[in-house]
Design a protein around this motif. Structure first.
Motif, PDB file in Angstrom:
ATOM      1  N   CYS A 280      52.213 -82.802  36.567  1.00  0.00           N
ATOM      2  CA  CYS A 280      51.849 -82.844  35.154  1.00  0.00           C
ATOM      3  C   CYS A 280      53.108 -83.066  34.326  1.00  0.00           C
ATOM      4  O   CYS A 280      54.224 -82.832  34.773  1.00  0.00           O
ATOM      5  CB  CYS A 280      51.132 -81.561  34.764  1.00  0.00           C
ATOM      6  SG  CYS A 280      52.210 -80.172  34.430  1.00  0.00           S
ATOM      7  N   SER A 282      54.075 -81.436  31.885  1.00  0.00           N
ATOM      8  CA  SER A 282      54.461 -80.155  31.288  1.00  0.00           C
ATOM      9  C   SER A 282      54.093 -80.159  29.793  1.00  0.00           C
ATOM     10  O   SER A 282      53.915 -81.216  29.196  1.00  0.00           O
ATOM     11  CB  SER A 282      55.960 -79.883  31.475  1.00  0.00           C
ATOM     12  OG  SER A 282      56.253 -78.572  31.039  1.00  0.00           O
ATOM     13  N   CYS A 283      53.947 -78.998  29.233  1.00  0.00           N
ATOM     14  CA  CYS A 283      53.685 -78.865  27.795  1.00  0.00           C
ATOM     15  C   CYS A 283      53.952 -77.416  27.428  1.00  0.00           C
ATOM     16  O   CYS A 283      54.465 -76.647  28.239  1.00  0.00           O
ATOM     17  CB  CYS A 283      52.245 -79.287  27.469  1.00  0.00           C
ATOM     18  SG  CYS A 283      51.008 -78.088  28.004  1.00  0.00           S
ATOM     19  N   ARG A 285      52.223 -74.985  27.369  1.00  0.00           N
ATOM     20  CA  ARG A 285      51.545 -73.964  28.185  1.00  0.00           C
ATOM     21  C   ARG A 285      52.224 -73.717  29.524  1.00  0.00           C
ATOM     22  O   ARG A 285      51.848 -72.796  30.234  1.00  0.00           O
ATOM     23  CB  ARG A 285      50.101 -74.387  28.486  1.00  0.00           C
ATOM     24  CG  ARG A 285      49.210 -74.463  27.297  1.00  0.00           C
ATOM     25  CD  ARG A 285      47.785 -74.789  27.727  1.00  0.00           C
ATOM     26  NE  ARG A 285      47.041 -75.293  26.584  1.00  0.00           N
ATOM     27  CZ  ARG A 285      46.913 -76.570  26.290  1.00  0.00           C
ATOM     28  NH1 ARG A 285      47.449 -77.480  27.080  1.00  0.00           N
ATOM     29  NH2 ARG A 285      46.266 -76.949  25.220  1.00  0.00           N
ATOM     30  N   ALA A 286      53.175 -74.581  29.872  1.00  0.00           N
ATOM     31  CA  ALA A 286      53.767 -74.501  31.215  1.00  0.00           C
ATOM     32  C   ALA A 286      54.393 -73.132  31.454  1.00  0.00           C
ATOM     33  O   ALA A 286      55.061 -72.586  30.577  1.00  0.00           O
ATOM     34  CB  ALA A 286      54.815 -75.588  31.381  1.00  0.00           C
ATOM     35  N   CYS A 315      50.436 -75.071  35.015  1.00  0.00           N
ATOM     36  CA  CYS A 315      49.724 -73.897  34.527  1.00  0.00           C
ATOM     37  C   CYS A 315      48.298 -73.893  35.055  1.00  0.00           C
ATOM     38  O   CYS A 315      47.921 -74.730  35.866  1.00  0.00           O
ATOM     39  CB  CYS A 315      49.744 -73.840  32.996  1.00  0.00           C
ATOM     40  SG  CYS A 315      48.544 -74.938  32.254  1.00  0.00           S
TER      41      CYS A 315
HETATM   42  S1  SF4 Z   1      48.301 -77.883  30.302  1.00  0.00           S
HETATM   43 FE1  SF4 Z   1      49.269 -77.039  32.136  1.00  0.00          FE
HETATM   44  S2  SF4 Z   1      48.881 -78.583  33.691  1.00  0.00           S
HETATM   45 FE2  SF4 Z   1      48.563 -79.595  31.702  1.00  0.00          FE
HETATM   46  S3  SF4 Z   1      50.546 -80.463  31.124  1.00  0.00           S
HETATM   47 FE3  SF4 Z   1      50.475 -78.443  30.230  1.00  0.00          FE
HETATM   48  S4  SF4 Z   1      51.492 -77.185  31.784  1.00  0.00           S
HETATM   49 FE4  SF4 Z   1      50.916 -79.066  32.823  1.00  0.00          FE
END
Ligand code: SF4
Length: 387
Positions: A280, A282-283, A285-286, A315
């Motif tokens: 992924c 990442s964002c 929420r990671a 995540c």
């Molecule tokens: S929501 Fe979770 S799985 Fe999707 S990019 Fe963000 S960290 Fe990665």
């Protein structure tokens, strides 16, 4: 535990059927719609330095290159062709500009094919009869390689610049001269540095002839830009079934060209996929450093020959879903990683153990697949049983 990796019983879907072409053999490699799309590259050594050239060809062969091209700008290079063609493990194409005599030398030397650039070879049209005769006598295919930077001056004068029409007219004119001598063992390229012009030229060419086509965005640039230009242009054509051999031109070591070419073909299911990392971006929420994790897993599994999709997710939002769909995966969170094998959580490990666990599991899966005969030892390819 025996892992059912669900190897596909039928080939994976492709976006379009291959455009029907004539078939030809470049040494041991079949070229045309009945054969897989092959990956080419070109050596950067002085061809006359036989050892250095063979060394680079060996590196290209190990990286998965199917066909290699060598430049032949001098008599010393022409003299080296026989030894190189004989000792190379993959077919060698001689690349000839300016001097028709080297075309004959390359054919005599046993090269698997000869690339000629009609725009660059003096009085090429007058030589076609002799070239066709020599090539026929030796069973040597010819690639007519038209290039925007060296377009036939007559067509440059007619069109003002290397338009798709000009590139196609040049290629088809030369092909017609060979056809007049009943020689059809030809593949064609019409390269341009601009993917838009290049794609249009190949589309036009594909409509007007049934010769196999060699795709290339010429002078595509340094690795990053050249990779994108080539992927976009080849993708546009291959997704319509156009293209029989490809060469990614990069201002980078030729092995890099091969890696990109193979990856493009794998992405379009034109070649069996091997290791595929689904990670992924990442964002916010990671709950883990996804970039580092993905890099470490990729590095740890480098060279893995079996078809394996590994999901590295940051995540629990999309993580479990993607990890479940992959052959092997991790969904991270709260300082831990849930390890999935073929849809099942097999264990939960602390974050510090995620990379080593994924690598261990990948190795175990590879061993099982090889032991069970699902994968052919040494090739990494699924065993195909013909009933
Ligand atoms: S929501 Fe979770 S799985 Fe999707 S990019 Fe963000 S960290 Fe990665």
């Amino acid at each position: 535990m025996t892992v059912d990796l669900g190897m596909p019983a039928t080939p994976p879907p492709v976006l379009a059927e291959r455009r029907k072409t004539r078939q030809l053999m470049v040494g041991s490699v079949g070229v045309g719609s009945e054969f897989p799309v092959s990956v080419q590259s070109m050596t950067t050594t002085v061809t006359a330095d036989v050892n250095a050239t063979l060394q680079q060809i060996a590196e290209l062969t190990a990286s998965g290159c199917d066909i290699v091209r060598v430049a032949c700008p001098s008599q010393d290079d022409a003299d080296a062709l026989a030894a190189i063609a004989r000792k190379s493990q993959i077919p060698v194409i001689a690349d000839i500009h300016f001097q028709p005599k080297y075309v004959f030398a390359a054919i005599e030397a046993g090269c698997a094919a000869v690339r000629v650039n009609p725009g660059n070879i003096k009085k090429f049209d007058d030589k076609v009869r002799e070239i066709a005769q020599a090539a026929r006598d030796h069973g040597t295919p010819i690639r007519i390689g038209v290039n925007a930077g060296s377009l036939d001056p007559r067509l440059l004068a007619k069109y003002g610049k290397p338009t798709p029409e000009a590139l196609v007219e040049s290629a088809l004119w030369e092909a017609s001269l060979f056809a007049e001598h009943d020689f059809h063992d030809i593949k064609i390229s019409v390269k341009h540095h601009d993917p838009v012009v290049m794609v249009r030229a190949y589309e036009m060419l594909a409509e007007q002839c049934d010769y196999p086509l060699h795709l290339g965005v010429t002078e595509a640039g340094p690795a990053f830009q050249g990779t994108i230009k080539s992927a976009v242009a080849f993708g546009a054509l291959l997704s319509k079934g156009i293209g029989d051999t490809i060469r990614v031109s990069l201002s980078a070591p030729p092995v890099e060209e091969v890696k990109v070419g193979i990856q493009i073909l794998q992405s379009l299911n034109l070649r069996p996929r091997k290791l595929e990392i689904v990670s992924c971006p990442s964002c916010g929420r990671a709950q883990v450093d996804v970039y580092k994790l993905a890099e470490e897993v990729t590095a740890g599994l480098e060279g893995m020959e079996i078809p394996l999709r590994v999901a590295v997710m940051g995540c629990v939002v999309n993580g479990p879903g993607e990890a479940r769909e992959a052959d092997l995966g991790v969904a991270s969170g709260n300082g831990k990683g849930q390890i999935f094998v073929k849809g099942e959580v097999i264990k939960t490990v602390p974050e510090s153990k995620i990379v080593e666990t994924l690598i261990e599991e990948a190795m175990r899966i590879a061993e099982e697949m090889t032991d069970s005969g699902e994968i052919e030892v040494g090739t990494g390819q699924p065993v195909v049983t013909v009933s």
